[in-house]
Design a protein around this motif. Structure first.
Motif, PDB file in Angstrom:
ATOM      1  N   PHE A  97       0.840  -1.201   0.000  1.00 39.74           N
ATOM      2  CA  PHE A  97       0.000   0.000   0.000  1.00 39.74           C
ATOM      3  C   PHE A  97       0.877   1.254   0.000  1.00 39.74           C
ATOM      4  O   PHE A  97       0.609   2.213  -0.738  1.00 39.74           O
ATOM      5  N   ALA A  98       1.930   1.245   0.826  1.00 41.30           N
ATOM      6  CA  ALA A  98       2.839   2.391   0.865  1.00 41.30           C
ATOM      7  C   ALA A  98       3.514   2.597  -0.484  1.00 41.30           C
ATOM      8  O   ALA A  98       3.652   3.738  -0.952  1.00 41.30           O
ATOM      9  N   TRP A  99       3.933   1.497  -1.112  1.00 44.58           N
ATOM     10  CA  TRP A  99       4.554   1.622  -2.439  1.00 44.58           C
ATOM     11  C   TRP A  99       3.572   2.223  -3.439  1.00 44.58           C
ATOM     12  O   TRP A  99       3.940   3.094  -4.237  1.00 44.58           O
ATOM     13  N   ALA A 100       2.310   1.766  -3.396  1.00 45.52           N
ATOM     14  CA  ALA A 100       1.312   2.286  -4.338  1.00 45.52           C
ATOM     15  C   ALA A 100       1.111   3.787  -4.144  1.00 45.52           C
ATOM     16  O   ALA A 100       1.006   4.542  -5.117  1.00 45.52           O
ATOM     17  N   LEU A 101       1.059   4.243  -2.885  1.00 47.46           N
ATOM     18  CA  LEU A 101       0.857   5.668  -2.631  1.00 47.46           C
ATOM     19  C   LEU A 101       2.054   6.497  -3.060  1.00 47.46           C
ATOM     20  O   LEU A 101       1.905   7.615  -3.553  1.00 47.46           O
ATOM     21  N   GLY A 124      -0.661   5.171 -11.252  1.00 43.95           N
ATOM     22  CA  GLY A 124      -2.069   5.545 -11.229  1.00 43.95           C
ATOM     23  C   GLY A 124      -2.418   6.380 -10.024  1.00 43.95           C
ATOM     24  O   GLY A 124      -3.150   7.380 -10.114  1.00 43.95           O
ATOM     25  N   VAL A 125      -1.885   6.023  -8.863  1.00 42.92           N
ATOM     26  CA  VAL A 125      -2.187   6.755  -7.636  1.00 42.92           C
ATOM     27  C   VAL A 125      -1.555   8.141  -7.671  1.00 42.92           C
ATOM     28  O   VAL A 125      -2.155   9.127  -7.230  1.00 42.92           O
ATOM     29  N   ARG A 126      -0.353   8.255  -8.199  1.00 39.91           N
ATOM     30  CA  ARG A 126       0.324   9.550  -8.246  1.00 39.91           C
ATOM     31  C   ARG A 126      -0.481  10.564  -9.053  1.00 39.91           C
ATOM     32  O   ARG A 126      -0.450  11.769  -8.755  1.00 39.91           O
ATOM     33  N   GLY A 135      -5.437   8.857   1.912  1.00 40.42           N
ATOM     34  CA  GLY A 135      -5.320   7.404   1.962  1.00 40.42           C
ATOM     35  C   GLY A 135      -4.356   6.956   3.040  1.00 40.42           C
ATOM     36  O   GLY A 135      -4.648   6.050   3.834  1.00 40.42           O
ATOM     37  N   ALA A 136      -3.199   7.612   3.110  1.00 32.72           N
ATOM     38  CA  ALA A 136      -2.214   7.270   4.136  1.00 32.72           C
ATOM     39  C   ALA A 136      -2.740   7.597   5.531  1.00 32.72           C
ATOM     40  O   ALA A 136      -2.572   6.808   6.473  1.00 32.72           O
ATOM     41  N   SER A 137      -3.385   8.749   5.671  1.00 31.07           N
ATOM     42  CA  SER A 137      -3.886   9.173   6.986  1.00 31.07           C
ATOM     43  C   SER A 137      -4.978   8.236   7.483  1.00 31.07           C
ATOM     44  O   SER A 137      -5.016   7.875   8.671  1.00 31.07           O
ATOM     45  N   TYR A 138      -5.858   7.838   6.579  1.00 29.72           N
ATOM     46  CA  TYR A 138      -6.976   6.993   7.009  1.00 29.72           C
ATOM     47  C   TYR A 138      -6.485   5.602   7.399  1.00 29.72           C
ATOM     48  O   TYR A 138      -6.953   5.028   8.389  1.00 29.72           O
TER      49      TYR A 138
END
Length: 411
Positions: free
Chosen positions: A321-325, A330-332, A342-345
């Motif tokens: 998940f961290a790598w994706a963020l 796509g996430v970038r 997303g990271a905060s939640y």
């Protein structure tokens, strides 16, 4: 017909359709599919031990599970004296549920008579769901393009938790406030965020994650201030909104403590839900992040694996998940606001949540990340993802509404 002509023709036709009408068509189609699944699930409800019994209907599903608590709040409010079990510990009660969805549904249901609350709840969820789709489309269109935004809405409306659009749960109303808040943050319309933070804070837990998002955005804007000027007015809004989010995030605990004269009323109520899964009945004192560290070995051992396997799985999932963020293309494209949220939640869930059968539902606020899938311009990939969404939606509905006969089938 040349290969790919059909999808391209359909895309061109859809592009000529007004946004609200095109989104409405998607939404209605998705809701018809979900309704068919819920009707099919009523035929499964005769299984031994089924919560809804052999005569289940759409109405009983709408008012089932946590919807019963929201309905109770609309009729009776909150207890001034906390219920206690035989062991002297607080048992499950309505203080675990925030009031706004219950109250709004009650008002909408008034024209439908004494049994109008379920009707009002379903209408609030349905209307809020459509408005969510419109806001999500607006958010995504500026980041990933019109058709990619449409596909993001398709995945959202047809996703594994599609039943939430039609039952008495607060998720859809909260999602509407969250998406409006994220859209306001993206567009730097700070004033509109003040009421939205309050509305979120009294609909579903999680507003603290939005407060953290504001803090992270302020840090990022400060770092980038030479390229993206940061006015003093904006700093004041970030600080004010963040402070408001923190106050609102803890307000319900204070209110519960004042009404019940027990400062730990809310926390003890929340911990009572862990009793379904944990040998100690969920009576251990709350400690941040302890829920996951305790539960993952428990679930691994329940499945016949060593406890460390559960922790290893958690570590791998969080790393991906961290790598994706951070690096996912796509996430970038979705921008820092959505990535920070997303990271905060996820950090918020790790700090306060005890993972169990409701984990998928608790991940629902990560909905904007569907844009990372909608961005992909492969028709076959989009088709596979959509098919998978519908299959998983049926699996979820069949288990938590159709069979609903064991602890891991609680939505």
């Amino acid at each position: 017909m040349r290969r790919g002509t059909g999808p391209r023709w359909a895309a061109r036709m859809y592009a000529r359709t007004p946004a609200w009408a095109g989104i409405l068509a998607v939404y209605v189609g998705a809701r018809l599919i979900t309704t068919g699944m819920l009707l099919a699930a009523t035929n499964l409800s005769g299984a031994p031990g089924s919560r809804f019994g052999p005569h289940a209907s759409l109405g009983t599903f709408v008012a089932g599970w946590d919807a019963q608590w929201y309905w109770y709040i609309a009729v009776y409010g909150y207890p001034r004296v906390l219920p206690l079990g035989a062991d002297g510990h607080v048992t499950q009660n309505s203080w675990a549920f925030l009031p706004l969805y219950s109250w709004v549904s009650n008002v909408v249901g008034l024209p439908f008579g004494s049994a109008g609350w379920p009707v009002g709840a379903a209408l609030v969820s349905l209307v809020a769901g459509y408005l969510c789709c419109l806001v999500l489309f607006r958010m995504m269109r500026g980041r990933i393009g019109r058709m990619a935004a449409v596909w993001t809405v398709v995945f959202f409306a047809s996703g594994p938790l599609g039943a939430l659009f039609q039952v008495g749960y607060a998720e859809m109303l909260n999602m509407l406030f969250l998406l409006l808040a994220l859209d306001g943050l993206i567009r730097r319309r700070y004033v509109r965020l003040y009421p939205l933070i309050v509305l979120m804070g009294f609909t579903r837990p999680g507003v603290l994650a939005f407060a953290l998002t504001l803090g992270l955005m302020l840090v990022l804007r400060w770092i980038r201030r030479n390229r993206d000027p940061l006015a003093a007015r904006e700093i004041a809004h970030y600080l004010g909104l963040g402070a408001l989010g923190i106050v609102v995030g803890f307000a319900w605990q204070v209110i519960a403590g004042i009404v019940t004269k027990n400062p730990d009323a809310y926390m003890e109520t929340e911990l009572s839900w862990r009793g379904f899964w944990m040998p100690d009945g969920g009576h251990a004192a709350f400690a941040p992040f302890d829920g996951w560290l305790t539960a993952m070995p428990y679930w691994a051992q329940l499945l016949g694996a060593p406890g460390w396997v559960g922790l290893a799985v958690l570590a791998v999932v969080l790393a991906l998940f961290a790598w994706a963020l951070i690096a996912g293309p796509g996430v970038r494209r979705l921008g820092p606001e959505i990535r920070f949220f997303g990271a905060s939640y996820v950090l918020y869930l790790l700090a306060v949540f005890f993972p169990q059968s409701s984990t998928m539902r608790l991940l629902f606020p990560l909905t904007p990340l569907w844009g990372a899938v909608g961005w992909r311009r492969s028709w076959w990939l989009r088709g596979v993802v959509l098919a998978l969404c519908i299959v998983l939606q049926w699996v979820w509905i069949a288990n938590v509404y159709g069979m609903a006969n064991t602890f891991w089938r609680v939505p």
